[in-house]
Every structure is written in C-alpha cells, then in structure tokens.
Write a protein that holds these residues in place. Structure first.
Motif, PDB file in Angstrom:
ATOM      1  N   ALA A   1      49.462  80.129  24.762  1.00  0.00           N
ATOM      2  CA  ALA A   1      50.139  81.363  25.366  1.00  0.00           C
ATOM      3  C   ALA A   1      51.536  81.158  25.907  1.00  0.00           C
ATOM      4  O   ALA A   1      52.425  81.937  26.081  1.00  0.00           O
ATOM      5  CB  ALA A   1      48.927  81.832  26.445  1.00  0.00           C
ATOM      6  N   VAL A   2      51.696  80.053  26.440  1.00  0.00           N
ATOM      7  CA  VAL A   2      53.138  79.390  26.894  1.00  0.00           C
ATOM      8  C   VAL A   2      53.452  78.343  26.304  1.00  0.00           C
ATOM      9  O   VAL A   2      52.968  77.200  26.451  1.00  0.00           O
ATOM     10  CB  VAL A   2      52.886  79.438  28.470  1.00  0.00           C
ATOM     11  CG1 VAL A   2      54.110  78.841  29.174  1.00  0.00           C
ATOM     12  CG2 VAL A   2      52.317  80.636  29.058  1.00  0.00           C
ATOM     13  N   LEU A   3      54.832  78.194  25.994  1.00  0.00           N
ATOM     14  CA  LEU A   3      55.336  76.947  25.409  1.00  0.00           C
ATOM     15  C   LEU A   3      55.829  76.380  26.644  1.00  0.00           C
ATOM     16  O   LEU A   3      56.359  76.665  27.344  1.00  0.00           O
ATOM     17  CB  LEU A   3      56.543  77.382  24.521  1.00  0.00           C
ATOM     18  CG  LEU A   3      56.139  78.163  23.128  1.00  0.00           C
ATOM     19  CD1 LEU A   3      57.360  78.418  22.195  1.00  0.00           C
ATOM     20  CD2 LEU A   3      55.057  77.384  22.317  1.00  0.00           C
ATOM     21  N   LYS A   4      55.656  75.068  26.591  1.00  0.00           N
ATOM     22  CA  LYS A   4      56.244  74.129  27.625  1.00  0.00           C
ATOM     23  C   LYS A   4      57.610  73.854  27.753  1.00  0.00           C
ATOM     24  O   LYS A   4      58.160  73.318  28.701  1.00  0.00           O
ATOM     25  CB  LYS A   4      55.335  72.570  27.460  1.00  0.00           C
ATOM     26  CG  LYS A   4      53.730  72.949  27.635  1.00  0.00           C
ATOM     27  CD  LYS A   4      53.222  73.699  28.595  1.00  0.00           C
ATOM     28  CE  LYS A   4      51.832  73.923  28.617  1.00  0.00           C
ATOM     29  NZ  LYS A   4      51.287  74.654  29.904  1.00  0.00           N
ATOM     30  N   ARG A   5      58.228  74.185  26.484  1.00  0.00           N
ATOM     31  CA  ARG A   5      59.836  74.133  26.639  1.00  0.00           C
ATOM     32  C   ARG A   5      60.362  75.441  26.780  1.00  0.00           C
ATOM     33  O   ARG A   5      59.959  76.256  26.557  1.00  0.00           O
ATOM     34  CB  ARG A   5      60.170  73.339  25.209  1.00  0.00           C
ATOM     35  CG  ARG A   5      59.712  71.885  25.184  1.00  0.00           C
ATOM     36  CD  ARG A   5      60.581  71.325  23.781  1.00  0.00           C
ATOM     37  NE  ARG A   5      60.173  69.939  23.758  1.00  0.00           N
ATOM     38  CZ  ARG A   5      60.624  68.891  24.135  1.00  0.00           C
ATOM     39  NH1 ARG A   5      61.691  69.114  24.920  1.00  0.00           N
ATOM     40  NH2 ARG A   5      60.398  67.715  24.139  1.00  0.00           N
ATOM     41  N   PRO A   6      61.644  75.534  27.022  1.00  0.00           N
ATOM     42  CA  PRO A   6      62.432  76.629  27.276  1.00  0.00           C
ATOM     43  C   PRO A   6      62.774  77.115  25.633  1.00  0.00           C
ATOM     44  O   PRO A   6      62.698  76.369  24.970  1.00  0.00           O
ATOM     45  CB  PRO A   6      63.662  76.383  27.801  1.00  0.00           C
ATOM     46  CG  PRO A   6      63.790  74.858  27.590  1.00  0.00           C
ATOM     47  CD  PRO A   6      62.549  74.229  27.464  1.00  0.00           C
ATOM     48  N   LYS A   7      62.924  78.413  25.811  1.00  0.00           N
ATOM     49  CA  LYS A   7      63.241  79.088  24.465  1.00  0.00           C
ATOM     50  C   LYS A   7      64.652  78.270  23.776  1.00  0.00           C
ATOM     51  O   LYS A   7      65.252  78.104  24.593  1.00  0.00           O
ATOM     52  CB  LYS A   7      63.471  80.579  24.497  1.00  0.00           C
ATOM     53  CG  LYS A   7      62.341  81.358  24.903  1.00  0.00           C
ATOM     54  CD  LYS A   7      62.606  82.804  24.868  1.00  0.00           C
ATOM     55  CE  LYS A   7      61.303  83.540  25.226  1.00  0.00           C
ATOM     56  NZ  LYS A   7      61.764  85.119  25.211  1.00  0.00           N
ATOM     57  N   MET A   8      64.510  78.147  22.382  1.00  0.00           N
ATOM     58  CA  MET A   8      65.838  77.528  21.653  1.00  0.00           C
ATOM     59  C   MET A   8      66.042  78.552  20.781  1.00  0.00           C
ATOM     60  O   MET A   8      65.200  79.059  20.090  1.00  0.00           O
ATOM     61  CB  MET A   8      65.202  76.106  21.169  1.00  0.00           C
ATOM     62  CG  MET A   8      64.624  75.075  22.501  1.00  0.00           C
ATOM     63  SD  MET A   8      63.970  73.804  21.487  1.00  0.00           S
ATOM     64  CE  MET A   8      62.306  74.621  21.111  1.00  0.00           C
ATOM     65  N   SER A   9      67.224  78.224  20.321  1.00  0.00           N
ATOM     66  CA  SER A   9      67.930  79.045  19.182  1.00  0.00           C
ATOM     67  C   SER A   9      68.888  78.001  18.602  1.00  0.00           C
ATOM     68  O   SER A   9      69.506  77.265  19.380  1.00  0.00           O
ATOM     69  CB  SER A   9      68.246  80.563  19.512  1.00  0.00           C
ATOM     70  OG  SER A   9      69.436  80.558  20.154  1.00  0.00           O
ATOM     71  N   TYR A  10      69.072  78.330  17.343  1.00  0.00           N
ATOM     72  CA  TYR A  10      70.161  77.441  16.704  1.00  0.00           C
ATOM     73  C   TYR A  10      70.802  78.367  15.445  1.00  0.00           C
ATOM     74  O   TYR A  10      70.198  79.235  15.069  1.00  0.00           O
ATOM     75  CB  TYR A  10      69.621  76.444  15.783  1.00  0.00           C
ATOM     76  CG  TYR A  10      68.584  75.448  16.796  1.00  0.00           C
ATOM     77  CD1 TYR A  10      68.978  74.478  17.508  1.00  0.00           C
ATOM     78  CD2 TYR A  10      67.066  75.593  16.890  1.00  0.00           C
ATOM     79  CE1 TYR A  10      68.542  73.986  18.605  1.00  0.00           C
ATOM     80  CE2 TYR A  10      66.396  74.950  18.000  1.00  0.00           C
ATOM     81  CZ  TYR A  10      67.099  74.014  18.759  1.00  0.00           C
ATOM     82  OH  TYR A  10      66.176  73.309  19.648  1.00  0.00           O
ATOM     83  N   SER A  11      72.044  78.143  15.155  1.00  0.00           N
ATOM     84  CA  SER A  11      72.815  78.788  14.114  1.00  0.00           C
ATOM     85  C   SER A  11      73.180  77.770  13.357  1.00  0.00           C
ATOM     86  O   SER A  11      73.319  76.620  13.442  1.00  0.00           O
ATOM     87  CB  SER A  11      74.025  79.658  14.824  1.00  0.00           C
ATOM     88  OG  SER A  11      74.835  78.740  15.575  1.00  0.00           O
ATOM     89  N   THR A  12      73.339  78.417  12.099  1.00  0.00           N
ATOM     90  CA  THR A  12      74.070  77.380  10.941  1.00  0.00           C
ATOM     91  C   THR A  12      75.304  77.740  10.573  1.00  0.00           C
ATOM     92  O   THR A  12      75.797  78.969  10.613  1.00  0.00           O
ATOM     93  CB  THR A  12      72.952  77.575   9.845  1.00  0.00           C
ATOM     94  OG1 THR A  12      72.904  78.798   9.389  1.00  0.00           O
ATOM     95  CG2 THR A  12      71.664  76.695   9.945  1.00  0.00           C
ATOM     96  N   VAL A  13      76.214  76.542  10.417  1.00  0.00           N
ATOM     97  CA  VAL A  13      77.534  76.962   9.952  1.00  0.00           C
ATOM     98  C   VAL A  13      77.635  76.265   8.579  1.00  0.00           C
ATOM     99  O   VAL A  13      77.547  74.873   8.473  1.00  0.00           O
ATOM    100  CB  VAL A  13      78.347  76.020  10.974  1.00  0.00           C
ATOM    101  CG1 VAL A  13      79.996  76.254  10.507  1.00  0.00           C
ATOM    102  CG2 VAL A  13      78.167  76.588  12.527  1.00  0.00           C
ATOM    103  N   PHE A  14      78.174  77.040   7.439  1.00  0.00           N
ATOM    104  CA  PHE A  14      78.209  76.728   6.185  1.00  0.00           C
ATOM    105  C   PHE A  14      79.814  76.076   5.902  1.00  0.00           C
ATOM    106  O   PHE A  14      80.592  76.688   6.666  1.00  0.00           O
ATOM    107  CB  PHE A  14      77.982  77.884   5.244  1.00  0.00           C
ATOM    108  CG  PHE A  14      76.666  78.441   5.376  1.00  0.00           C
ATOM    109  CD1 PHE A  14      75.696  78.082   6.229  1.00  0.00           C
ATOM    110  CD2 PHE A  14      76.122  78.806   3.908  1.00  0.00           C
ATOM    111  CE1 PHE A  14      74.432  78.594   6.277  1.00  0.00           C
ATOM    112  CE2 PHE A  14      74.721  78.910   4.023  1.00  0.00           C
ATOM    113  CZ  PHE A  14      73.779  79.167   5.040  1.00  0.00           C
TER     114      PHE A  14
END
Length: 320
Positions: A24-37
């Motif tokens: 129900a709750v993730l213990k880490r904060p939300k994460m997002s990543y982008s890719t660079v080609f």
C-alpha cells in the motif's frame, strides 16, 4: 537532445493487501528517470544514458536503488530488452556512467536468434541495479563464480515497456543457469502494476495462470546460443527453479556484493563512477557526469539492421 521518460513509481490504492500484492505504501519516495540517447541505434556507438528527476546524469548500475520498497521486497528493474526484440542490449558495466549499449562479439553487434517458435526474448529482460555477481565469489549452491554483471531478471507481465524504462517488480522464483563456467542467475518477476500482479505471487501461480511459460523459459535459456554454434547451456539444481524466498535471498546477497564493488573493496575492472552512493570511491560531480554524455556522439537516425538472425527462424531440430 532526445529524451524519453520512464514510468513513475506510484502508491497502490488498495486499502487491503493480498498475499504478495503491491504494498500500500512504498518506503522510498517516488522516483522518475529519463533516458538520453546518443549515437545511432543499431550501431556500435549507440548509448542510452540516464537522468534523475532533477535532470542530473546518473548511473543506472549504481545510482538507481535496488529496492523500491525494502520491507516488501519490491525491486527496481532496468529494462534492457523489451519482449519480442532481438538486439542484445545491456548496461555497459565497464563504461563511465554505465549507459545501455548493444553487446558486441568479434566486432559485430549481437542479436539473439529466433529459435522457433519464439521470437526474440520471450519476456521483458533486464537487471536489478545495485546488484553484482562477483566472479571471485564462489556460490555455495552452484560451486561457480558469478558472471560479473548485475542480476538478470525476466519480467512476465502483459505490457511491453520501452527500452531503458525503470519499472518496479516482485520476484517469483529463480533459475540458476551455468554459462561457460559462471553462475548466471535469472530471476522470474512481474511488474507490480501488471493486471495479474495480485494473483501471481510465486512459481505455482505462474504455472496456473501462464501454463508452459516456465518450461519454455528454461528451454530458451538452454538453447538460445545453439544457432551461434555453441553447445546448450547447463543449469544448477538439475534445471529446477528455486522459489521466491530463494530468489529474494540471492538478490540480497548480490546487493551486498555490489556494496563491496562500489566501495572499491572488491577486485574488479568495472566502472563504479556514480553521483549519489555514500562511501563510494568514485563519486563524481554533476558536471563530470554530464561531461561523459557530452563526449558521446550526437544522436542520429537509426541504422538499418543487416544481421539476418533478427528476421529469420532457427529450427532447433534442423539438420545441416
């Protein structure tokens, strides 16, 4: 600059947990990543670098956490090879900032053959970051050293993510392939957002809801190098899968092995540069990390695939 954004980690809306369901709750904060080609796809120069949510260049090997939720054993997975594709893509463990690149053999880009009736990889294939199969560590179960890479994972969900995407998965079991005298673990897992994630929590559930998938997976790993003139691969445990608890334990052990790597305590020639790992002996500034990307070739249109292996069937029983 060409960038593609991955899916973000999210919280489940369920108020009641099922056994093995998305927490129900993730213990880490939300994460997002982008890719660079960088470079042109289907060439030796093609690379996929990573940025974090702040736009800083990071290493997918070292800066993306292994655990999205430590307590519930939910892992981050870097998708190197989307299902049904043939290019053998992998994190470049020996290059600074560890971009994804296509594997090379004798100067040629590597593709896996379509061993009938499979086409390319039969699952989404990738790895768990911050893990390392130390070649100097002889596994007590297999009596072989590691393959010098992060732990491989086969994600069996319905969606086909983009190459380079970072998703959250739970382990279901594990297969111990012995590849040229090295232990090469293959974790069977499922995206926690998959439509069947609540119903698939172990290998028995996989067999019940996706009958034949596990047997076909073992056969794929056993035979995928045969078209290249190599012998079939072997397995520990007589080819039997080990359960979820065993898989989680292997991930924990290889996470510990990675810690010795990134701290410079293990003998290795792998690139351990990163921007966020406390105690690392190769921590870079944001400017130095960006300089690695800036030095790479500019992004260009994809080249044509000339290797016919990616477009024809290979019949395992065919006679020469």
């Amino acid at each position: 600059m060409v960038e593609r954004w991955s899916r973000k980690s999210s919280r489940s809306k369920r108020s009641r947990r099922k056994r093995g369901a998305v927490p129900a709750v993730l213990k880490r904060p939300k994460m997002s990543y982008s890719t660079v080609f960088r470079g042109a796809e289907n060439t030796l120069e093609f690379r996929i670098f990573y940025k974090n949510a702040d736009g800083q260049i990071i290493s997918p090997f070292h800066d993306i956490p292994a655990y999205a939720d430590t307590e519930n054993k939910i892992y981050n997975m870097v998708v190197e090879v989307p299902r049904w594709t043939n290019a053998k893509m992998e994190i470049a463990t020996a290059e600074k900032m560890n971009p994804i690149k296509q594997d090379v053999k004798k100067g040629n880009l590597r593709y896996v053959a379509n061993v009938y009736p499979q086409r390319g990889y039969p699952w989404n294939y990738g790895c768990i970051p911050q893990t390392w199969e130390n070649p100097k560590h002889v596994d007590k179960n297999t009596n072989e050293g590691g393959d010098n890479d992060p732990v491989d994972v086969c994600e069996i969900g319905s969606r086909v993510p983009a190459r380079g995407e970072v998703i959250q998965v739970k382990a279901l079991g594990i297969l111990a392939m012995i590849d040229e005298g090295e232990t090469d673990w293959k974790v069977i897992c499922i995206d926690v957002k998959d439509e069947l994630a609540d119903k698939i929590n172990n290998l028995e559930d996989v067999e019940n809801l996706k009958p034949g998938y596990l047997a076909d997976t073992r056969k794929w790993f056993r035979t995928y190098k045969v078209p290249d003139g190599k012998p079939e691969n072997n397995f520990a445990f007589d080819g039997e899968y080990k359960d979820k608890a065993f898989a989680d334990q292997i991930i924990a052990e290889t996470y510990q092995q990675w810690q010795t790597l990134v701290r410079g305590e293990a003998e290795s020639k792998l690139a351990i540069e990163n921007v966020s790992v406390e105690g690392s002996k190769a921590k870079l500034s944001a400017a130095d990390a960006q300089a690695v990307v800036d030095a790479a070739p500019a992004v260009a249109a994809a080249a044509a695939v000339t290797d016919m292996k990616a477009s024809r069937w290979f019949y395992l029983e065919a006679k020469n």
